[in-house]
Design a protein around this motif. Structure first.
Motif, PDB file in Angstrom:
ATOM      1  N   PHE A 183       0.362  -1.196  -0.427  1.00  0.00           N
ATOM      2  CA  PHE A 183      -0.173   0.067   0.178  1.00  0.00           C
ATOM      3  C   PHE A 183       0.809   1.252   0.314  1.00  0.00           C
ATOM      4  O   PHE A 183       1.618   1.090   0.957  1.00  0.00           O
ATOM      5  CB  PHE A 183      -1.402  -0.071   0.932  1.00  0.00           C
ATOM      6  N   HIS A 184       0.530   2.177   0.015  1.00  0.00           N
ATOM      7  CA  HIS A 184       0.739   3.913  -0.167  1.00  0.00           C
ATOM      8  C   HIS A 184       0.552   4.560   0.476  1.00  0.00           C
ATOM      9  O   HIS A 184      -0.892   4.706  -0.101  1.00  0.00           O
ATOM     10  CB  HIS A 184       0.688   3.710  -1.660  1.00  0.00           C
ATOM     11  N   SER A 185       0.873   5.317   1.269  1.00  0.00           N
ATOM     12  CA  SER A 185       0.629   6.262   2.611  1.00  0.00           C
ATOM     13  C   SER A 185       1.205   7.380   2.482  1.00  0.00           C
ATOM     14  O   SER A 185       2.387   7.506   2.384  1.00  0.00           O
ATOM     15  CB  SER A 185       0.110   5.985   3.748  1.00  0.00           C
ATOM     16  N   PHE A 186       1.005   9.151   2.246  1.00  0.00           N
ATOM     17  CA  PHE A 186       2.373   9.566   2.139  1.00  0.00           C
ATOM     18  C   PHE A 186       2.151  10.290   4.768  1.00  0.00           C
ATOM     19  O   PHE A 186       3.441  10.358   3.862  1.00  0.00           O
ATOM     20  CB  PHE A 186       1.811  10.768   1.548  1.00  0.00           C
ATOM     21  N   SER A 187       1.481   9.862   4.836  1.00  0.00           N
ATOM     22  CA  SER A 187       1.751   9.347   5.989  1.00  0.00           C
ATOM     23  C   SER A 187       2.623   8.328   6.175  1.00  0.00           C
ATOM     24  O   SER A 187       2.893   8.437   7.675  1.00  0.00           O
ATOM     25  CB  SER A 187       0.292   9.764   6.247  1.00  0.00           C
ATOM     26  N   GLU A 188       2.930   7.739   5.806  1.00  0.00           N
ATOM     27  CA  GLU A 188       3.905   6.721   5.980  1.00  0.00           C
ATOM     28  C   GLU A 188       5.208   7.119   5.925  1.00  0.00           C
ATOM     29  O   GLU A 188       6.101   6.243   6.289  1.00  0.00           O
ATOM     30  CB  GLU A 188       3.757   5.370   5.635  1.00  0.00           C
ATOM     31  N   TYR A 189       5.162   7.748   5.421  1.00  0.00           N
ATOM     32  CA  TYR A 189       6.990   8.005   4.656  1.00  0.00           C
ATOM     33  C   TYR A 189       7.740   8.381   5.522  1.00  0.00           C
ATOM     34  O   TYR A 189       7.500   8.900   6.628  1.00  0.00           O
ATOM     35  CB  TYR A 189       7.188   9.856   4.059  1.00  0.00           C
ATOM     36  N   ASP A 190       9.277   8.387   5.738  1.00  0.00           N
ATOM     37  CA  ASP A 190      10.483   8.278   6.771  1.00  0.00           C
ATOM     38  C   ASP A 190      11.072   9.221   4.825  1.00  0.00           C
ATOM     39  O   ASP A 190      11.534   8.844   4.057  1.00  0.00           O
ATOM     40  CB  ASP A 190      11.017   7.549   6.982  1.00  0.00           C
ATOM     41  N   LEU A 191      11.592  10.909   6.229  1.00  0.00           N
ATOM     42  CA  LEU A 191      12.590  11.335   4.947  1.00  0.00           C
ATOM     43  C   LEU A 191      13.461  11.621   6.138  1.00  0.00           C
ATOM     44  O   LEU A 191      13.669  11.512   6.770  1.00  0.00           O
ATOM     45  CB  LEU A 191      11.696  13.431   5.155  1.00  0.00           C
ATOM     46  N   LEU A 192      14.557  11.495   5.034  1.00  0.00           N
ATOM     47  CA  LEU A 192      16.537  11.382   5.293  1.00  0.00           C
ATOM     48  C   LEU A 192      16.641  13.415   4.605  1.00  0.00           C
ATOM     49  O   LEU A 192      17.022  13.281   3.754  1.00  0.00           O
ATOM     50  CB  LEU A 192      16.624  10.363   4.581  1.00  0.00           C
ATOM     51  N   PHE A 193      16.369  14.125   5.793  1.00  0.00           N
ATOM     52  CA  PHE A 193      17.878  15.467   5.607  1.00  0.00           C
ATOM     53  C   PHE A 193      18.244  15.027   6.274  1.00  0.00           C
ATOM     54  O   PHE A 193      19.255  14.809   7.516  1.00  0.00           O
ATOM     55  CB  PHE A 193      16.939  16.512   6.061  1.00  0.00           C
ATOM     56  N   SER A 194      19.647  15.610   4.510  1.00  0.00           N
ATOM     57  CA  SER A 194      21.352  15.859   5.290  1.00  0.00           C
ATOM     58  C   SER A 194      21.032  16.831   4.981  1.00  0.00           C
ATOM     59  O   SER A 194      21.349  17.764   3.761  1.00  0.00           O
ATOM     60  CB  SER A 194      22.074  14.796   4.812  1.00  0.00           C
ATOM     61  N   ALA A 195      22.949  17.496   5.387  1.00  0.00           N
ATOM     62  CA  ALA A 195      23.136  19.406   5.168  1.00  0.00           C
ATOM     63  C   ALA A 195      24.902  18.973   6.104  1.00  0.00           C
ATOM     64  O   ALA A 195      24.694  18.661   6.863  1.00  0.00           O
ATOM     65  CB  ALA A 195      22.767  20.046   5.528  1.00  0.00           C
ATOM     66  N   GLY A 196      25.189  19.763   5.289  1.00  0.00           N
ATOM     67  CA  GLY A 196      26.792  20.527   5.963  1.00  0.00           C
ATOM     68  C   GLY A 196      27.561  21.666   5.398  1.00  0.00           C
ATOM     69  O   GLY A 196      26.805  22.265   4.046  1.00  0.00           O
ATOM     70  N   LEU A 212      22.023  15.232   9.865  1.00  0.00           N
ATOM     71  CA  LEU A 212      21.354  13.842   9.532  1.00  0.00           C
ATOM     72  C   LEU A 212      19.786  14.602  10.421  1.00  0.00           C
ATOM     73  O   LEU A 212      20.135  13.418  11.610  1.00  0.00           O
ATOM     74  CB  LEU A 212      22.295  12.677   9.537  1.00  0.00           C
ATOM     75  N   MET A 213      18.982  14.068   9.345  1.00  0.00           N
ATOM     76  CA  MET A 213      17.951  14.094  10.508  1.00  0.00           C
ATOM     77  C   MET A 213      16.852  12.651   9.844  1.00  0.00           C
ATOM     78  O   MET A 213      17.091  12.086   8.371  1.00  0.00           O
ATOM     79  CB  MET A 213      17.224  14.779  10.824  1.00  0.00           C
ATOM     80  N   ASP A 214      16.708  11.855  10.456  1.00  0.00           N
ATOM     81  CA  ASP A 214      15.677  10.439   9.721  1.00  0.00           C
ATOM     82  C   ASP A 214      14.226  10.743  10.520  1.00  0.00           C
ATOM     83  O   ASP A 214      14.172  10.053  12.014  1.00  0.00           O
ATOM     84  CB  ASP A 214      16.551   9.480   9.996  1.00  0.00           C
ATOM     85  N   LEU A 215      13.414  11.314   9.759  1.00  0.00           N
ATOM     86  CA  LEU A 215      12.399  12.067  10.019  1.00  0.00           C
ATOM     87  C   LEU A 215      11.074  10.858   9.777  1.00  0.00           C
ATOM     88  O   LEU A 215      10.658  11.284   8.663  1.00  0.00           O
ATOM     89  CB  LEU A 215      11.785  13.658  10.117  1.00  0.00           C
ATOM     90  N   SER A 216      10.337  10.274  10.499  1.00  0.00           N
ATOM     91  CA  SER A 216       8.879   9.780  10.589  1.00  0.00           C
ATOM     92  C   SER A 216       7.577  10.858  10.555  1.00  0.00           C
ATOM     93  O   SER A 216       7.592  11.066  11.599  1.00  0.00           O
ATOM     94  CB  SER A 216       8.934   8.401  11.055  1.00  0.00           C
ATOM     95  N   LEU A 217       6.531  10.773   9.361  1.00  0.00           N
ATOM     96  CA  LEU A 217       6.171  10.911   8.996  1.00  0.00           C
ATOM     97  C   LEU A 217       4.562   9.900  10.262  1.00  0.00           C
ATOM     98  O   LEU A 217       3.721  10.896  10.184  1.00  0.00           O
ATOM     99  CB  LEU A 217       5.488  11.479   8.308  1.00  0.00           C
TER     100      LEU A 217
END
Length: 304
Positions: A183-196, A212-217
């Protein structure tokens, strides 16, 4: 790739994203848009031993390969991972495609990845388990194959980098009797942010801070992982630094040695400061990177 909820009716199967410390030296681990950014055929091999001192703790092997094509706008990559923990082993195979465009003093890359995660669990290896239990599979073995896809965006220049990726677009749930449903759901996404970025004090002494931040929706936007990183770069040959993983209360020490212009050897050690300190001696990770036909020169090394 940790699986939970197996055998439970309509229970979501959680494919946990493996924890790395060496993503600092290999951005392809967390973002497909990183492919081709080193402007050479770059191959990396790594091994991670998780939770030293705990029996049947996870061991993770990974191999990645990425390169720009004849048109420097297009790049291809490959990620292969294998993890063994307890009675379960899992593997994943993903191919990457990235498209680069020039933006200001750097490049903006758009990346896609597609492949599959494979999980195999052998309950016959457990003691004291009634293998006639109808909840367990008839032969004691449970296997899953999860096709999936992901995407990312990555900007990099000689001084800064930033990226965000979605490792998985699809999710799976158990429907009973070892069967699964995608199944697919935008509310299930994990987002990986990185910057430096890169701070130059002198030609022989630089500092590279990153995050680095791993954010679960899911579940009111829980942060699964937050790393604050810093590395001192000495003579463009020796990297010494560390990280603080706030979400797990783990201190990470980094060491990287550039052996010539094409070969790099890196090592990291994660020391648990929080509650895991009573159970584990930490985690260690080693990475080896070689770049074929590298365009990188001593006067223009790559820091990202």
């Amino acid at each position: 790739m940790d699986l939970s909820g197996q055998g439970s009716e309509s229970k979501r199967i959680i494919l946990g994203y493996p924890v790395y410390s060496q993503y600092i030296h290999n951005g392809l681990m967390i973002n497909p848009a990183y492919a081709g950014s080193r402007e050479a055929l770059s191959a990396s091999l790594s091994y991670r031993m998780q939770w030293i001192g705990i029996e049947n703790a996870p061991q993770l092997f990974s191999f990645s390969l990425h390169t720009p094509m004849k048109s420097d706008k297009v790049a291809l990559g490959l990620n292969v991972k294998y993890m063994n923990y307890g009675i379960t082993n899992s593997s994943s195979f993903y191919a990457m495609y990235a498209y680069h465009i020039r933006l200001g003093m750097g490049k903006l890359s758009f990346g896609l990845q597609a492949g599959a995660d494979i999980s195999n669990t052998d309950y016959n290896g457990l003691q004291g388990i009634d293998m006639t239990d109808p909840v367990l599979p008839a032969n004691g073995k449970l296997s899953y194959v999860f096709p999936n896809a992901g995407a990312g965006i990555y900007y990099f220049s000689r001084r800064v980098f930033a990226g965000v990726s979605v490792p998985s677009f699809l999710f799976y749930k158990s429907t009973g009797s070892g069967k699964t449903q995608a199944f697919h759901s935008f509310s299930e996404y994990d987002l990986l942010f990185s910057a430096g970025g890169l701070i130059t004090f002198s030609p022989g002494f630089r500092f590279k801070p990153s995050v680095l931040m791993d954010l679960s929706l899911r579940d009111d936007r829980i942060i699964n992982q937050l790393d604050l990183n810093g590395n001192f770069i000495i003579a463009d040959m020796l990297w010494i630094g560390g990280s603080w993983r706030t979400s797990e209360q783990v201190a990470v020490a980094h060491l990287q040695v550039e052996i010539g212009q094409q070969l790099m050897l890196g090592f990291s050690y994660d020391y648990p400061v929080g509650r895991m300190n009573s159970y584990s001696k930490g985690s260690s990770e080693v990475v080896l990177r070689y770049e074929f036909g590298s365009k990188v020169s001593a006067s223009n090394p790559r820091y990202f």
